[in-house]
Structures are given as C-alpha cells and as structure tokens.
Design an enzyme around this catalytic site. Structure first.
Site, mmCIF file in Angstrom:
data_model
loop_
_atom_site.group_PDB
_atom_site.id
_atom_site.type_symbol
_atom_site.label_atom_id
_atom_site.label_comp_id
_atom_site.label_asym_id
_atom_site.label_seq_id
_atom_site.Cartn_x
_atom_site.Cartn_y
_atom_site.Cartn_z
ATOM 1 N N LYS A 198 0.861 -1.190 0.000
ATOM 2 C CA LYS A 198 0.000 0.000 0.000
ATOM 3 C C LYS A 198 0.890 1.230 0.000
ATOM 4 C CE LYS A 198 -4.450 1.055 0.341
ATOM 5 N NZ LYS A 198 -5.591 0.384 -0.292
ATOM 6 N N VAL A 213 -20.429 0.666 -5.824
ATOM 7 C CA VAL A 213 -20.616 -0.778 -5.607
ATOM 8 C C VAL A 213 -22.048 -1.077 -5.136
ATOM 9 C CG1 VAL A 213 -19.837 -2.807 -4.335
ATOM 10 C CG2 VAL A 213 -18.173 -1.086 -5.052
ATOM 11 N N GLY A 257 -25.625 2.560 1.559
ATOM 12 C CA GLY A 257 -24.664 3.173 0.630
ATOM 13 C C GLY A 257 -24.844 2.583 -0.749
ATOM 14 N N VAL A 258 -25.354 3.405 -1.671
ATOM 15 C CA VAL A 258 -25.621 2.869 -3.018
ATOM 16 C C VAL A 258 -24.786 3.650 -4.045
ATOM 17 C CG1 VAL A 258 -27.825 1.738 -2.611
ATOM 18 C CG2 VAL A 258 -27.810 4.193 -3.025
ATOM 19 N N GLY A 259 -23.468 3.649 -3.791
ATOM 20 C CA GLY A 259 -22.523 4.301 -4.699
ATOM 21 C C GLY A 259 -22.075 3.342 -5.788
HETATM 22 P P1 NAD Z 1 -18.759 5.262 -3.240
HETATM 23 O O1 NAD Z 1 -18.144 6.470 -2.656
HETATM 24 O O2 NAD Z 1 -18.984 5.189 -4.715
HETATM 25 O O3 NAD Z 1 -20.141 4.944 -2.527
HETATM 26 C C1 NAD Z 1 -20.329 5.049 -1.157
HETATM 27 C C2 NAD Z 1 -21.725 5.605 -0.949
HETATM 28 O O4 NAD Z 1 -22.019 5.589 0.449
HETATM 29 C C3 NAD Z 1 -21.873 7.051 -1.441
HETATM 30 O O5 NAD Z 1 -22.996 7.124 -2.307
HETATM 31 C C4 NAD Z 1 -22.091 7.836 -0.149
HETATM 32 O O6 NAD Z 1 -22.974 8.930 -0.329
HETATM 33 C C5 NAD Z 1 -22.702 6.794 0.749
HETATM 34 N N1 NAD Z 1 -22.563 7.046 2.178
HETATM 35 C C6 NAD Z 1 -21.517 7.564 2.850
HETATM 36 N N2 NAD Z 1 -21.782 7.598 4.164
HETATM 37 C C7 NAD Z 1 -23.007 7.070 4.322
HETATM 38 C C8 NAD Z 1 -23.829 6.812 5.438
HETATM 39 N N3 NAD Z 1 -23.439 7.090 6.674
HETATM 40 N N4 NAD Z 1 -25.037 6.241 5.236
HETATM 41 C C9 NAD Z 1 -25.442 5.952 3.986
HETATM 42 N N5 NAD Z 1 -24.710 6.168 2.884
HETATM 43 C C10 NAD Z 1 -23.511 6.714 3.060
HETATM 44 O O7 NAD Z 1 -17.810 4.030 -2.765
HETATM 45 P P2 NAD Z 1 -17.769 2.563 -3.358
HETATM 46 O O8 NAD Z 1 -16.661 2.475 -4.356
HETATM 47 O O9 NAD Z 1 -19.150 2.131 -3.735
HETATM 48 O O10 NAD Z 1 -17.276 1.752 -2.090
HETATM 49 C C11 NAD Z 1 -18.154 1.426 -1.040
HETATM 50 C C12 NAD Z 1 -17.415 0.611 0.001
HETATM 51 O O11 NAD Z 1 -16.904 -0.574 -0.613
HETATM 52 C C13 NAD Z 1 -16.216 1.322 0.615
HETATM 53 O O12 NAD Z 1 -16.085 0.920 1.964
HETATM 54 C C14 NAD Z 1 -15.048 0.787 -0.189
HETATM 55 O O13 NAD Z 1 -13.840 0.838 0.543
HETATM 56 C C15 NAD Z 1 -15.502 -0.643 -0.410
HETATM 57 N N6 NAD Z 1 -14.878 -1.268 -1.576
HETATM 58 C C16 NAD Z 1 -15.022 -0.736 -2.809
HETATM 59 C C17 NAD Z 1 -14.416 -1.352 -3.904
HETATM 60 C C18 NAD Z 1 -14.572 -0.806 -5.299
HETATM 61 O O14 NAD Z 1 -14.192 -1.515 -6.258
HETATM 62 N N7 NAD Z 1 -15.125 0.379 -5.488
HETATM 63 C C19 NAD Z 1 -13.651 -2.517 -3.717
HETATM 64 C C20 NAD Z 1 -13.549 -3.052 -2.430
HETATM 65 C C21 NAD Z 1 -14.154 -2.425 -1.367
#
Ligand code: NAD
Length: 368
Positions: free
Chosen positions: A96, A200, A196-198
């Site tokens: 990392k 992923v 959290g519906v970002g």
């Molecule tokens: P993202 O930022 O696209 O989505 C996260 C979502 O969570 C956002 O829409 C945000 O508004 C929402 N959010 C934040 N705080 C919140 C709360 N308290 N209540 C409700 N919603 C809330 O991130 P992502 O890429 O979708 O990743 C989500 C999680 O998955 C993270 O913990 C990340 O470390 C993990 N992850 C992601 C990946 C990847 O490929 N993107 C891989 C492994 C792990």
C-alpha cells in the site's frame, strides 16, 4: 511479471530533490519514506509480503495528523492487501502507499511525478492503483514516471473501473450467504438492506432487485436513492437501516460500522456487503457470531475489484472473461471460511485471517 500490454513509460523529469529512506519494520519486507520538498511530497510505501507475487495495493491520499498515523495506516492496509490477495488467489502480494496531505490543496503534476519515481525506486516490488482521494487521472500522471501502475483505463491497456466487478462479486457472495443461512441462495422474496448505493452498492442493489429481492436502500446522496426507488427499491432513513428486521444487511458505505454500539441493534440475520474494514475491531467478528449473525468477511466478499486488476498481470494481458471466472469463485471461498469457522469454533473473520496466513506460509514453504 508485468502486463505485456504495458507501454514503456515516457521518462518523467528527473528529480534530484526526492529523498528516499528505508524504515525497518518487523514483519514487512520493505517500508520506504519519500520526501520531496520541491513539490511537497511526503509519502510512505509499505510492502508487506511478496511470497505469492509482486505487492499490489492502492495509493491513498489523506490529511494524516502525523507520519506515525500515516505509517500505522499504511502498515495495516498493506497487510490487509496481502491477506485479501492470498484468499482470492490473485497470484499477488500485498502493499500500500499513502501520501500525506490535504487532497484539496496538495495535488499537482509535480507531486504525482515524484510519487511515481518513489514507486519506481522499488523496481516492481510494489505496483500501485487507485484508492481513496486518488483518481485514474492521477495514476495517468504517475504512469509517466513508472510502469508499475495498474487499474488504468481500458484505452491505456488497463482493466478499467473495478467497481462493477466488486459489485458482481458481492452479489455472488450475498447469494452464497443466503444459501448458507437459509438453505436457498435465491434472493427472490428475501428482504435486503443496502447501506450506501454508490459505485458498488448501487449496482448491487440493482442486481438484487432484478433477482426478485425486496431491497431497502439508504444513502446521503438523495439522487442515488431516488434512482433506485424508481427501479423498485424502498428508501429507508440512514438511522434506521442497521436496525431493520431483514434477512441480510449489506454495508456498502463506511468502514468500522460494526462496533459495540451497532452490533446489539442489528436487525438482520446475515451481514454481507462491500465496505472495507467493516468490523471496527477484530473482536467484533466474535460479537456477530455470538448473536448468531452470519458474517461474510469483507476482504473476501469484496475481492472482485482486486481480482479484476490482478488479471492485468496475466500472460497476454487483461481478459474480462478470465476476471469473471475468477470472481465467480468468491462463493466457494466464503463457503470454505464458514466451514473452517464451524469446525474450529472461531468467527468467519478470524477464519479468513487464518486461511490467508496459511496460504502465504504454504507459498513460503514451496519457495524454500
Ligand atoms: P462510493 O463512494 O462510490 O459509494 C459510497 C456511498 O455511500 C456514497 O454514495 C455515499 O454517499 C454513501 N454514504 C456515505 N456515508 C453514508 C452513510 N453514513 N449512510 C449511507 N450512505 C452513506 O464508494 P464505493 O466504491 O461504492 O465503495 C463502497 C465501500 O466498498 C467502501 O467501503 C469501499 O472501501 C468498499 N470497496 C469498494 C471497492 C470498489 O471496487 N469500489 C472494492 C472493495 C471495497
């Protein structure tokens, strides 16, 4: 081995101001500090273990209060990457990198070129990728100073955005968890709460809706919730999602969300989601198990993205079909962990760590 489709990078401007120092840390192969006063670079790279292959892990930018805080984070994250890659059989080790500073103010081309040179100084022992507060655009700059960069766009010969692959793996893992808990892996008729519906959680919720589940969603981004409601999801206030009586809770927002305060209030019978470091402390895995809640260890169920990136290292370069077939092994890995957990009477989170250590130790024994 490097992805064969990588172009040799154009040489970046030479810097005589980058100072690189070794930091000896027990249990880690290499830890280096890079400081470049000409652009404000203050970064650390930790290579935890390369028994199974070169160390891969993202580059995070964070406004750490001190170098000690940054070092604590980079060591923890590098080790996590070793474990994640081991259990996912990516053929890679764990590392990392962190850059210390405020992402709103310190970003510059010179900073990323200097960071690239720091990555390059390790000669391929560590390969970098996107992480919190760094983007593909940032990586494209780093790429001018080193070839040890993954996760670039498809046009640049990379594997592109990992999130849809993470979402696919989490969906398969959710199915496996439903099968383990209820004897039927179909989401049809199940109630599932997605927090959290970002990048992923959004595609995950959509897949679950398409598979016939009743899906409850919450997000601080109202538009993201509205889009899913238009597709059949039900919106739930942020404060209520964890306590909802439902079959499965999928944390897809923050880490550390499962802790002393929240675990007693959980309303779901299963926890399976994307969020990294979802257990605040290792002992929270036991707390879940004591409550009879099935847990899908975070770094196993969310490995789809790293699996996708790891295919860049294969002979012949990135191939989506290879990535998908490897991601489709996530359910098997989870079932293996739940079996270990049951047989050894330990929480699944501990089983995952144990399995990772075993795989790395076996790799070391084979090399000896
Ligand atoms: P993202 O930022 O696209 O989505 C996260 C979502 O969570 C956002 O829409 C945000 O508004 C929402 N959010 C934040 N705080 C919140 C709360 N308290 N209540 C409700 N919603 C809330 O991130 P992502 O890429 O979708 O990743 C989500 C999680 O998955 C993270 O913990 C990340 O470390 C993990 N992850 C992601 C990946 C990847 O490929 N993107 C891989 C492994 C792990």
């Amino acid at each position: 081995m490097l992805p064969p489709n990588w172009r040799s990078p154009a040489p970046g401007p030479v810097s005589d101001t980058l100072q690189i120092t070794e930091i000896p840390v027990e249990g880690y192969e290499r830890v280096v500090r890079g400081v470049d006063p000409s652009c404000g670079l203050h970064a650390l790279i930790a290579v935890h273990d390369t028994t199974l292959g070169p160390a891969l892990g993202g580059l995070r930018m964070w406004n750490y209060a001190s170098e000690d805080e940054a070092q604590f984070d980079v060591l923890r994250l590098a080790k996590g990457m070793s474990y994640k890659s081991a259990v996912a059989h990516t053929g890679l080790g764990g590392g990392k990198a962190v850059m210390i500073g405020d992402p709103k103010t310190i970003k510059s081309e010179a900073l990323y070129l200097s960071m690239g040179r720091l990555v390059d100084s390790l000669g391929g022992l560590y390969t970098t990728a996107e992480d919190v507060n760094t983007s593909i655009g940032d990586l494209e700059i780093i790429r001018r100073a080193t070839k040890y960069v993954t996760g670039l766009s498809r046009e640049s010969g990379g594997s592109g955005n990992p999130s849809p692959y993470t979402a696919y793996g989490v969906f398969l893992g959710v199915r496996a968890a439903l099968g383990q808990a209820f004897g039927d892996d179909s989401p049809k008729g199940r109630t599932i709460a997605v927090q959290g519906v970002g990048a992923v959680g959004g595609p995950l919720a959509k897949r679950l809706l398409d598979a016939g589940a009743t899906v409850y969603v919450t997000d601080r981004n109202e538009q993201r919730v509205a889009d899913l409601v238009a597709q059949g999801a039900k919106a739930v206030p942020e404060a209520e999602i964890m306590g909802m009586k439902c079959d499965l809770y999928a944390p897809c927002a923050l880490g550390g969300i499962l802790n002393d305060d929240t675990i007693p209030k959980l309303g779901a019978k299963v926890v399976a989601g994307a969020a990294n470091n979802v257990l605040l402390k290792p002992e929270h895995g036991k707390m879940l198990a004591d409550r009879g809640i099935l847990y899908a260890p975070d770094y196993v169920i969310n490995a789809g993205g790293i699996i996708n990136v790891s295919v860049e290292f294969h002979e012949g370069g990135y191939d989506e079909q290879v990535a998908l077939s490897k991601i489709e092994r996530i359910p098997q890995a989870l079932k293996e962990l739940w079996t270990i957990a049951k047989e050894e009477k330990i929480p699944p989170s501990d089983a995952a760590d144990r399995l990772a250590r075993r795989i790395i130790a076996e790799g070391k024994a084979q090399k000896a």
